[in-house]
Motif scaffolding. Structure first.
Motif, mmCIF file in Angstrom:
data_model
loop_
_atom_site.group_PDB
_atom_site.id
_atom_site.type_symbol
_atom_site.label_atom_id
_atom_site.label_comp_id
_atom_site.label_asym_id
_atom_site.label_seq_id
_atom_site.Cartn_x
_atom_site.Cartn_y
_atom_site.Cartn_z
ATOM 1 N N LEU A 314 30.715 -0.643 -7.318
ATOM 2 C CA LEU A 314 29.503 -0.938 -6.555
ATOM 3 C C LEU A 314 28.451 0.137 -6.753
ATOM 4 O O LEU A 314 27.272 -0.151 -6.964
ATOM 5 C CB LEU A 314 29.845 -1.089 -5.072
ATOM 6 C CG LEU A 314 30.541 -2.397 -4.704
ATOM 7 C CD1 LEU A 314 30.954 -2.392 -3.237
ATOM 8 C CD2 LEU A 314 29.616 -3.578 -4.993
ATOM 9 N N VAL A 315 28.888 1.401 -6.679
ATOM 10 C CA VAL A 315 27.939 2.503 -6.850
ATOM 11 C C VAL A 315 27.276 2.408 -8.219
ATOM 12 O O VAL A 315 26.054 2.527 -8.356
ATOM 13 C CB VAL A 315 28.651 3.861 -6.683
ATOM 14 C CG1 VAL A 315 27.762 4.987 -7.173
ATOM 15 C CG2 VAL A 315 29.033 4.081 -5.239
ATOM 16 N N ILE A 317 26.827 -0.197 -10.136
ATOM 17 C CA ILE A 317 25.869 -1.317 -10.188
ATOM 18 C C ILE A 317 24.583 -0.964 -9.459
ATOM 19 O O ILE A 317 23.477 -1.197 -9.950
ATOM 20 C CB ILE A 317 26.483 -2.564 -9.531
ATOM 21 C CG1 ILE A 317 27.623 -3.091 -10.375
ATOM 22 C CG2 ILE A 317 25.413 -3.626 -9.317
ATOM 23 C CD1 ILE A 317 27.307 -4.316 -11.145
ATOM 24 N N LEU A 318 24.734 -0.377 -8.276
ATOM 25 C CA LEU A 318 23.544 -0.043 -7.494
ATOM 26 C C LEU A 318 22.680 0.981 -8.221
ATOM 27 O O LEU A 318 21.465 0.851 -8.284
ATOM 28 C CB LEU A 318 23.953 0.487 -6.107
ATOM 29 C CG LEU A 318 24.545 -0.580 -5.189
ATOM 30 C CD1 LEU A 318 24.971 0.029 -3.865
ATOM 31 C CD2 LEU A 318 23.521 -1.698 -4.957
ATOM 32 N N VAL A 319 23.336 1.996 -8.777
ATOM 33 C CA VAL A 319 22.572 3.021 -9.488
ATOM 34 C C VAL A 319 21.848 2.401 -10.679
ATOM 35 O O VAL A 319 20.650 2.634 -10.881
ATOM 36 C CB VAL A 319 23.494 4.166 -9.958
ATOM 37 C CG1 VAL A 319 22.735 5.105 -10.884
ATOM 38 C CG2 VAL A 319 24.037 4.931 -8.774
ATOM 39 N N ASN A 321 20.889 -0.531 -11.060
ATOM 40 C CA ASN A 321 19.827 -1.412 -10.605
ATOM 41 C C ASN A 321 18.614 -0.658 -10.099
ATOM 42 O O ASN A 321 17.486 -0.998 -10.427
ATOM 43 C CB ASN A 321 20.340 -2.298 -9.472
ATOM 44 C CG ASN A 321 20.503 -3.724 -9.919
ATOM 45 O OD1 ASN A 321 19.569 -4.293 -10.482
ATOM 46 N ND2 ASN A 321 21.671 -4.279 -9.706
ATOM 47 N N PHE A 322 18.873 0.358 -9.295
ATOM 48 C CA PHE A 322 17.759 0.942 -8.560
ATOM 49 C C PHE A 322 17.359 2.337 -9.025
ATOM 50 O O PHE A 322 16.285 2.816 -8.721
ATOM 51 C CB PHE A 322 18.076 0.966 -7.062
ATOM 52 C CG PHE A 322 18.283 -0.411 -6.519
ATOM 53 C CD1 PHE A 322 17.224 -1.303 -6.468
ATOM 54 C CD2 PHE A 322 19.532 -0.848 -6.124
ATOM 55 C CE1 PHE A 322 17.400 -2.588 -6.002
ATOM 56 C CE2 PHE A 322 19.726 -2.132 -5.654
ATOM 57 C CZ PHE A 322 18.657 -3.000 -5.587
#
Ligand code: ADP
Ligand code: MG
Lengths: 350, 238, 299
Positions: A314-315, A317-319, A321-322
């Protein structure tokens, strides 16, 4: 309670040193040169195997051990290791000799594996290089699991403790040594960054065609970087084995020693040493906390260790992405410092 | 004559790169409008932004009274715009016939055959190599196929991005002839980007000069041609 | 003989797995590392359905297809597309699929633990060979695996060649920007491809435990082999994975038998190295793969 905390911190420090060295190796390859090495585990495993194979043999050779045990090194490994340990308790110089020779061999193994896996890979474009290295990463695990003479097959082997002479301070000494390794890699990277080589590497990363057109042998330089990265990984693998005094192929997984470093580096920022350091620390801490407080989660109908996988994914993917450049972004680098630049500009009358 | 396309205060580019600044442009029904300008001034980016292949930061694109600047890229063609791209304008591995069929992707299936016949009657040379793989054609032939494919969607407005660039004089003249023929026979509006001014000037009704992402001139082609200063500075002609 | 049949069966399953990887690479330009986990999910669909609904796993092939198609589609929409829309490179997208792979590994293991702890199913190690039927003297899995692979390859080929959707997919693989200009909806087409790829993986996963031992890491451990199938087969043509599956399946099972009869049984455990070697040799000497090579020869 205090003792437990000390143990926790010391183990944290040990893993931190190992992972920081490994992650800086990835930073050298990915961050400086744009090589997506998905086979970090290869050289790391090579180093770990050297750590599992060499010290016990050096130990038998350097200290008094019942020679009949040597007939089956794997079967007798626990007995031999504990006999060597007894002698090493009073012989720091012998122990450090074993350590140095092991590191030397592990570095060489890392270099060799880097060369072997890098040579066919460096000519491939972007993601094919990544897949090639990813596939290579599996090779040693398959061999180690199936060929007992290396490190005893899936069950692994116990090895002598080169830190036995430090007595109660054994874990502290080993942890600090791991951090010294990381520090050494850190200083090496800093020196690379400031040198003209650093700029060549970044040029290759940003536009390998342009770099090639300037007469740089891109494939050769990339291979050198993979070999340098392999040496670092090999050293880290050996240090890890010497710290845990055991090695088992099943513990040298793609997840722990390739993907986890990737998550740490991408999270912290592959363009910055400080970013890598922060990323490493955060994730080691999280991992240790999950393992330590596993029992508190025992009401869950599954093994809490999977939460770690979930979190990592999750981390990441989030990184991506953002904040694709990670927590700490790369500083623009100048050939000259600001002052030199101003001075030069003044002289040129600009 | 009614207005077909109006572009208002358009700012566009790629990601963080700002290429076009406050562009205004109008094109009436049946008109052929030329955009000229030096290399890298943003002509292709302008056409790309109409098709959302470049990002629109602000401004409006109005086609036939409908605002389309927020539409998804693949929907633009269904508003009646055909686009002949400057590069990569055919599918090299597909046959010419398949290229044309692909051009009619948003037409109802049963109309495709009919439309293909219409287009082939407008661009006759293509008929000969219908079965060949597009990648094996010469530059001029390829350009014709691309033109035909761009016409397959029954466009009201055709965007042409340097249709003669990189072609031999003979092939260029052939393409220009086809475009002229198109304009005379159909009531198609066109937005043409062209370096080769001589070829297109007798086709176009209006002319825009784009320099460094800004429109610095608009008017009759003759006006531009007679402005020696502009012609020399920006188009390298005297 | 047994190993010949095993090799034939294994080949078909590898072909099914490689089919999806190839499809995704062709249409979206992504090497999907999470594809291995989608295969595992197929196996767990079979396990769950067979345990709770007590029918033959064959009965649940459509279910496995649908579930895995949905999972793969969601992976695309939620994981890949947002980052791809920002213009990410194929390298970065590979990293994204690794992240997704971590998440799915966790989900699969949590689910397997749950089945074991709550329902006391042997979810960490299962084999359905006892459910299989026999046809013409051979295990049903042989026929069904080949039927699935054959049907999928042929119908996909027909779809590519004879439908407008297929035309759009081929166009997209060649010139994405031009395909968009002509009205192809890239997102929808990519989504469709991911779903289909996931479905194929689901079939493979559902069939796998009919002949081979399954565990939560079964797909993960085979991902390098899948890459070998896909890259060796070449992404030019959709029959690539079928042939590459045959070559690799035989090399791994039948070939190692052959080698061990010359050299000795000591080499058998190293059969897993064969796909790696094939992959590395392909990348070195035949980077466009088998079908690309054949295509180039024909001109
Ligand atoms: N895909 C892209 N990403 C970023 N910048 C681009 C891209 N394509 C073109 N540019 C830049 O936009 C500017 C205008 O380019 P373009 O529209 O192709 O010019 P023209 O068609 O007038 O020659 C140029 O500076 C070019 O470098
Ligand atoms: Mg242009």
């Amino acid at each position: 309670m205090g003792g437990q905390w000390l143990l926790f911190s010391v183990d944290l420090l040990a893993l931190f040193g190992i992972y920081l060295a490994l992650n800086l190796s990835l930073r050298l390859q990915l961050g400086y040169t744009g090589i997506a090495n998905f086979g970090l585990v290869l050289a790391f495993t090579g180093g770990a195997y050297v750590g599992g194979w060499l010290p016990i043999r050096l130990g038998m050779w350097l200290v008094e051990v019942d020679p009949s045990l040597a007939e089956d090194m794997i079967w007798n490994n626990v007995i031999i290791a504990s006999q060597v340990d007894l002698s090493l308790q009073g012989a720091p110089f012998t122990a450090m000799t074993i350590l140095l020779l092991t590191l030397l061999a592990a570095g060489a193994a890392g270099a060799l594996l880097g060369l072997l896996s890098g040579y066919p890979a460096v000519r491939l474009g972007g993601d094919y290089l990544a897949i090639s290295l990813l596939a290579f990463g599996e090779v040693l695990a398959i061999i180690g699991n199936n060929y007992d003479p290396v490190v005893g097959g899936p069950l692994g082997v116990r090895i002598p403790d080169v830190w036995a002479w430090a007595g109660d301070w054994r874990f502290m000494a080993a942890s600090l040594a791991n951090c010294v390794l990381a520090l050494g890699v850190w200083m090496y990277l800093n020196s690379v960054e400031r040198s003209p080589l650093g700029r060549v590497l970044r040029a290759i990363r940003d536009n390998s065609d342009a770099a090639a057109s300037l007469g740089k042998n891109v494939a050769r330089i990339r291979l050198n970087v993979i070999v340098a990265g392999g040496i670092i990984c090999g050293l880290a693998g050996a240090m890890y084995t010497l710290y845990t005094t055991g090695v088992a192929p099943s513990a040298l997984s793609r997840f722990d020693w390739t993907f986890l470093p990737w998550v740490m580096v991408i999270f912290g920022g592959s363009g910055s040493n400080v970013g890598v350091l922060i990323g490493t620390f955060v994730f080691i801490l999280v991992q240790k906390l999950i393992i330590t407080y596993k029992f508190a989660l025992s009401f869950l109908p599954f093994d809490p260790v999977w939460l770690q996988f979930l979190l990592m994914g999750l981390v990441l993917i989030l990184v991506l992405n953002f904040r694709p450049s990670g927590l700490v972004t790369e500083k623009a680098s100048y050939a000259l410092g600001r002052r030199e630049m101003a001075k030069a500009a003044g002289k040129e009358g600009l | 004559m009614s207005q077909l396309l109006r572009v208002q205060d358009l700012n566009a580019g790629y990601g963080a790169i700002h290429v076009l600044f406050d562009i205004n442009l109008e094109c009436d029904q049946g008109q052929a409008v030329a955009i000229v300008g030096p290399n890298g001034s943003g002509k292709t980016t302008f056409l790309n932004s109409i098709f959302r292949l470049a990002d629109i930061f602000s401004g409006r694109v109005v086609l036939d009274g409908k605002e389309i600047q927020r539409e998804k890229a693949h929907r633009i063609t269904s508003y009646g715009i055909g686009y002949l791209r400057q590069e990569g304008n055919v599918f090299p591995g597909l046959t010419v016939e398949e290229n044309l069929k692909m051009g009619a992707f948003n037409l109802p299936g049963k109309e495709v055959k009919e439309r293909m016949d219409e287009v082939l009657s407008l661009i006759k040379p293509v008929e000969v190599f219908l079965r060949r793989t597009a990648g094996t054609l010469s530059g001029g032939e390829r350009e014709m196929v691309a033109l035909a494919a761009a016409l397959m969607c029954r466009p009201k407005l055709l965007l042409l991005d340097e249709p003669t660039s990189g072609l031999s004089p003979i092939a260029s003249a052939q393409i220009a002839e086809l475009v002229k023929n198109l304009k005379d026979k159909t009531h198609l509006s066109m937005l043409v980007i062209e370096q080769n001014l001589k070829i297109m000037f007798d086709i176009v009704d209006k002319c825009y000069l784009l320099v460094s992402g800004r429109m610095i001139f608009s008017g009759q082609p003759e006006e531009l041609q007679s402005d020696r200063e502009l012609m020399r500075t920006y188009l390298g002609l005297s | 003989m047994a190993s010949f049949i095993d090799a034939l069966t294994y080949s078909a399953l590898l072909g099914l797995m490689g089919f999806g990887l190839t499809l995704i690479r062709r249409t979206t330009g992504v090497w999907n590392v999470a594809h291995g986990e989608v295969v595992t999910i197929g196996a767990y669909v079979a396990l769950t359905a067979t345990s709770f609904l007590s029918h033959s796993p064959y009965f649940f092939l459509p279910l496995a297809f649908i579930v895995c198609a949905a999972v793969s589609g969601i992976i695309f929409l939620a994981g890949i597309e947002p980052i791809r829309a920002k213009g990410a490179s194929s390298m970065l997208l590979l990293v994204v699929t690794i992240a997704i792979s971590l998440i799915t590994i966790a989900a699969i293991n949590i689910y397997a633990d749950y089945l074991q702890n709550v329902f006391h199913l042997a979810s960490k190690n299962f084999l359905f060979a006892r459910f299989d039927f026999t046809l013409w003297g051979q295990m049903g899995i042989l026929w069904s695996a080949w039927a699935a692979l054959g049907a999928l390859t042929v119908s996909y080929y027909l779809m590519l060649q004879h439908t407008r959707l297929g035309l759009a997919l081929r166009a997209l693989a060649e010139q994405p920007a031009l395909a968009i200009v002509m009205g192809a909806n890239v997102k929808a087409l990519s989504f469709l491809s991911w779903c289909l790829a996931g479905g194929a993986a689901g079939l493979a996963g559902c069939l796998f435990p009919m002949r081979f031992q399954c565990h939560p890491g079964v797909g993960t451990s085979m991902i390098a082999t899948m890459f070998a199938v896909s890259i060796f087969g070449g992404i030019e043509k959709m029959y690539g994975p079928l042939f590459a599956g045959l070559v690799l399946g035989f090399a791994q099972i039948y070939g190692i038998d052959l080698i061990s009869s010359w050299i000795g049984p000591g080499v058998i455990p190293f059969k897993d190295l064969i796909p790696m070697i094939v992959l590395l040799l392909t990348l070195q000497f035949l980077p466009e793969g088998l079908s690309g090579f054949v295509g180039r020869r024909r001109g």
